[in-house]
Design a protein around this motif. Structure first.
Motif, mmCIF file in Angstrom:
data_model
loop_
_atom_site.group_PDB
_atom_site.id
_atom_site.type_symbol
_atom_site.label_atom_id
_atom_site.label_comp_id
_atom_site.label_asym_id
_atom_site.label_seq_id
_atom_site.Cartn_x
_atom_site.Cartn_y
_atom_site.Cartn_z
ATOM 1 N N GLU A 1 -28.510 17.028 -50.954
ATOM 2 C CA GLU A 1 -28.537 15.798 -51.636
ATOM 3 C C GLU A 1 -28.574 14.626 -50.552
ATOM 4 O OE1 GLU A 1 -25.817 13.765 -54.412
ATOM 5 O OE2 GLU A 1 -26.370 15.314 -56.201
ATOM 6 N N LEU A 2 -29.249 13.678 -50.007
ATOM 7 C CA LEU A 2 -29.177 13.187 -48.439
ATOM 8 C C LEU A 2 -27.464 12.297 -48.942
ATOM 9 C CD1 LEU A 2 -30.756 13.091 -45.875
ATOM 10 C CD2 LEU A 2 -32.286 11.035 -47.221
ATOM 11 N N GLU A 3 -27.093 11.962 -48.343
ATOM 12 C CA GLU A 3 -26.076 11.178 -48.629
ATOM 13 C C GLU A 3 -25.227 10.640 -46.837
ATOM 14 O OE1 GLU A 3 -22.301 12.971 -49.418
ATOM 15 O OE2 GLU A 3 -22.910 13.686 -51.486
ATOM 16 N N ASP A 4 -25.483 9.215 -47.215
ATOM 17 C CA ASP A 4 -24.560 8.282 -45.915
ATOM 18 C C ASP A 4 -23.398 8.615 -45.729
ATOM 19 O OD1 ASP A 4 -24.584 6.513 -44.232
ATOM 20 O OD2 ASP A 4 -25.194 4.817 -45.294
ATOM 21 N N ILE A 5 -23.455 9.261 -43.860
ATOM 22 C CA ILE A 5 -21.876 9.610 -43.707
ATOM 23 C C ILE A 5 -21.454 8.572 -43.332
ATOM 24 C CG2 ILE A 5 -21.250 10.889 -41.751
ATOM 25 C CD1 ILE A 5 -23.285 12.806 -41.853
ATOM 26 N N CYS A 6 -21.674 7.499 -42.975
ATOM 27 C CA CYS A 6 -21.313 6.286 -42.902
ATOM 28 C C CYS A 6 -21.204 5.503 -43.509
ATOM 29 C CB CYS A 6 -22.133 5.549 -41.323
ATOM 30 S SG CYS A 6 -22.244 6.218 -40.020
ATOM 31 N N ALA A 7 -21.247 6.117 -45.299
ATOM 32 C CA ALA A 7 -21.327 4.886 -46.343
ATOM 33 C C ALA A 7 -19.767 4.519 -46.275
ATOM 34 C CB ALA A 7 -21.248 5.748 -47.632
ATOM 35 N N GLY A 8 -18.591 4.326 -45.370
ATOM 36 C CA GLY A 8 -17.730 3.867 -45.460
ATOM 37 C C GLY A 8 -17.619 2.812 -44.512
ATOM 38 N N CYS B 1 -25.818 3.061 -40.438
ATOM 39 C CA CYS B 1 -26.710 4.474 -42.416
ATOM 40 C C CYS B 1 -26.718 5.278 -40.619
ATOM 41 C CB CYS B 1 -26.858 4.318 -42.521
ATOM 42 S SG CYS B 1 -29.225 3.928 -41.616
ATOM 43 N N MET B 2 -26.016 6.908 -41.396
ATOM 44 C CA MET B 2 -25.622 8.041 -40.501
ATOM 45 C C MET B 2 -26.530 8.712 -42.012
ATOM 46 S SD MET B 2 -23.394 10.215 -38.232
ATOM 47 C CE MET B 2 -23.138 8.771 -37.355
ATOM 48 N N TYR B 3 -27.304 9.848 -41.631
ATOM 49 C CA TYR B 3 -27.821 11.206 -42.220
ATOM 50 C C TYR B 3 -27.870 12.402 -41.103
ATOM 51 C CZ TYR B 3 -29.137 7.364 -45.285
ATOM 52 O OH TYR B 3 -29.318 5.870 -46.092
ATOM 53 N N LYS B 4 -27.684 13.671 -42.077
ATOM 54 C CA LYS B 4 -27.697 14.787 -41.444
ATOM 55 C C LYS B 4 -28.446 15.667 -42.112
ATOM 56 C CE LYS B 4 -25.457 18.864 -38.734
ATOM 57 N NZ LYS B 4 -25.892 19.640 -39.683
ATOM 58 N N THR B 5 -29.858 16.206 -41.598
ATOM 59 C CA THR B 5 -30.938 17.581 -42.504
ATOM 60 C C THR B 5 -30.561 18.331 -40.798
ATOM 61 O OG1 THR B 5 -32.348 15.334 -42.978
ATOM 62 C CG2 THR B 5 -33.081 17.525 -43.043
ATOM 63 N N GLY B 6 -29.962 19.123 -41.785
ATOM 64 C CA GLY B 6 -29.529 20.670 -40.516
ATOM 65 C C GLY B 6 -28.789 20.155 -38.922
ATOM 66 N N PRO B 7 -30.217 20.872 -38.536
ATOM 67 C CA PRO B 7 -29.634 20.146 -36.680
ATOM 68 C C PRO B 7 -30.758 19.072 -36.687
ATOM 69 C CG PRO B 7 -31.947 21.053 -37.161
ATOM 70 C CD PRO B 7 -31.514 21.536 -38.716
ATOM 71 N N VAL B 8 -30.539 18.057 -37.627
ATOM 72 C CA VAL B 8 -31.461 16.698 -37.255
ATOM 73 C C VAL B 8 -30.321 15.710 -38.014
ATOM 74 C CG1 VAL B 8 -33.192 15.343 -37.208
ATOM 75 C CG2 VAL B 8 -33.830 17.170 -37.243
ATOM 76 N N LEU B 9 -30.000 14.807 -36.268
ATOM 77 C CA LEU B 9 -29.503 13.771 -37.727
ATOM 78 C C LEU B 9 -30.028 11.961 -36.912
ATOM 79 C CD1 LEU B 9 -26.468 13.297 -38.261
ATOM 80 C CD2 LEU B 9 -25.999 13.161 -36.033
ATOM 81 N N SER B 10 -30.413 11.244 -38.359
ATOM 82 C CA SER B 10 -30.782 10.245 -38.657
ATOM 83 C C SER B 10 -29.929 9.464 -38.562
ATOM 84 C CB SER B 10 -31.805 10.053 -39.174
ATOM 85 O OG SER B 10 -32.600 11.131 -39.313
ATOM 86 N N ILE B 11 -29.892 8.148 -37.438
ATOM 87 C CA ILE B 11 -29.124 7.083 -37.294
ATOM 88 C C ILE B 11 -29.814 5.810 -37.253
ATOM 89 C CG2 ILE B 11 -27.140 5.841 -36.165
ATOM 90 C CD1 ILE B 11 -26.147 8.747 -35.077
ATOM 91 N N SER B 12 -29.031 4.536 -37.911
ATOM 92 C CA SER B 12 -29.841 3.431 -37.417
ATOM 93 C C SER B 12 -28.740 2.320 -35.878
ATOM 94 C CB SER B 12 -29.541 2.180 -38.515
ATOM 95 O OG SER B 12 -28.428 1.595 -39.010
#
Length: 319
Positions: A90-97, A102-113
């Protein structure tokens, strides 16, 4: 900070970016070493509350962009292309708090706004770089993907930035620190830009070029627009300015690239900026393309970067 490095590696602290021949992310702040805890407030993360090496230590690619929705879409794309979707992850927003990024991690790839403009991306970058440092990440490539206004090029063109310039067409980022103006270089990794350009040639019907990107502090007057609430110049002055920008090598305009280039360069991050153009500023100030066309254009940088990441990981390229 003592808990971040293994005891046997404490002597390597001052030269951490070259430890064991790997290029670690480093910081330019001696005060961090004396802090018992580092709270990454806008990420809702911290060195005491989270095991950052366990959470992020395998990160090799960081992709950042202004829009939370766009960065979630990119994370979903990477989840699919890297096969994590099939694993049921599942894709979860690590910065949901927090409601800042927003931040998402997929293996070695980090996606951030990163929001819009230099101040917003600057805050994010300070905490992102510290996160990568605390997590002991090495050999990291960071890429800003986004939208921009084109200068003398067709809408839909993808500009791979070689150098970010300011509104005077100078390769610099100026920042007021205390009561001093500090100037930093904004050159990006030329080899990375060339690799991305080469990668773009493998995608059918994909218009891409390498050029300078101009970063401004404003979307309206600061970019020579005639349609803001304020305008203190003529159409002729606007066109003269854009022509001089084009002559100086500028091919697109956005609002984050100078601070992005400067901070990444200082902290040992291989960085690139890849933005699609939504209009040609010689012809228009307002974006009036159909929604479906805008969506397709905005997907172009994501397609290129996902293709590039798969190549770097030794996976089959995206068709």
């Amino acid at each position: 900070m003592a808990s971040i490095l293994p005891a046997s590696n404490k002597s390597m602290r001052s030269d951490r970016n070259t430890y064991i021949g790997k290029k670690f992310v480093h910081v330019k702040n001696p005060h961090l070493d004396s802090m018992e805890e580092d709270i990454l407030y806008h990420f809702d993360l911290g060195t005491k509350t989270h095991n950052l090496p366990a959470m992020f230590g395998d990160v090799k690619f960081v992709c950042v962009g202004g829009s939370p929705n766009r960065m979630k879409a990119f994370a979903l794309l990477m989840q699919k292309e890297l096969g994590y979707e099939e694993c049921g992850e599942e894709l979860e927003d690590i910065c949901a708090g927090t409601d800042r990024y927003c931040m998402y991690k997929t293996g070695p790839v980090l996606s951030i706004s990163h929001g819009m403009g230099v101040p917003s991306i600057s805050i994010m970058l300070h905490e992102l770089i510290k996160l990568l440092y605390h997590a002991r990440c090495c050999d990291v490539t960071i890429i800003r993907i986004g939208t921009s206004g084109g200068v003398g090029i067709e809408p839909g063109s993808v500009v791979i930035t070689d150098t970010a310039v300011d509104a005077f067409f100078k390769p610099r980022f100026e920042q007021v620190i205390l009561d001093n103006i500090v100037t930093r270089s904004t050159e990006l990794d030329k080899d990375l830009a060339e690799k991305l350009f080469k990668c773009s040639k493998e995608i059918p019907n994909f218009p891409a070029l390498i050029g300078h990107t101009m970063c401004t502090d404003d979307f309206y007057e600061g970019q020579g627009r005639l349609d803001g609430a304020l305008c203190s110049f003529s159409r002729e002055k606007k066109l003269d300015y854009l022509k001089r920008a084009y002559k100086a090598g500028v091919r697109n305009i956005e609002m984050e690239s100078t601070v992005f280039a400067a901070m990444c360069r200082l902290c040992g991050l291989k960085a690139a900026v890849v933005c699609v153009t939504l209009l040609n500023r010689f012809e228009s100030d307002q974006i009036n393309l159909p929604h479906e066309v805008l969506v397709e254009y905005q997907q172009r940088p994501q397609l290129l970067i996902s293709n590039f990441i798969k190549q770097q990981l030794g996976l089959h390229r995206i068709s």
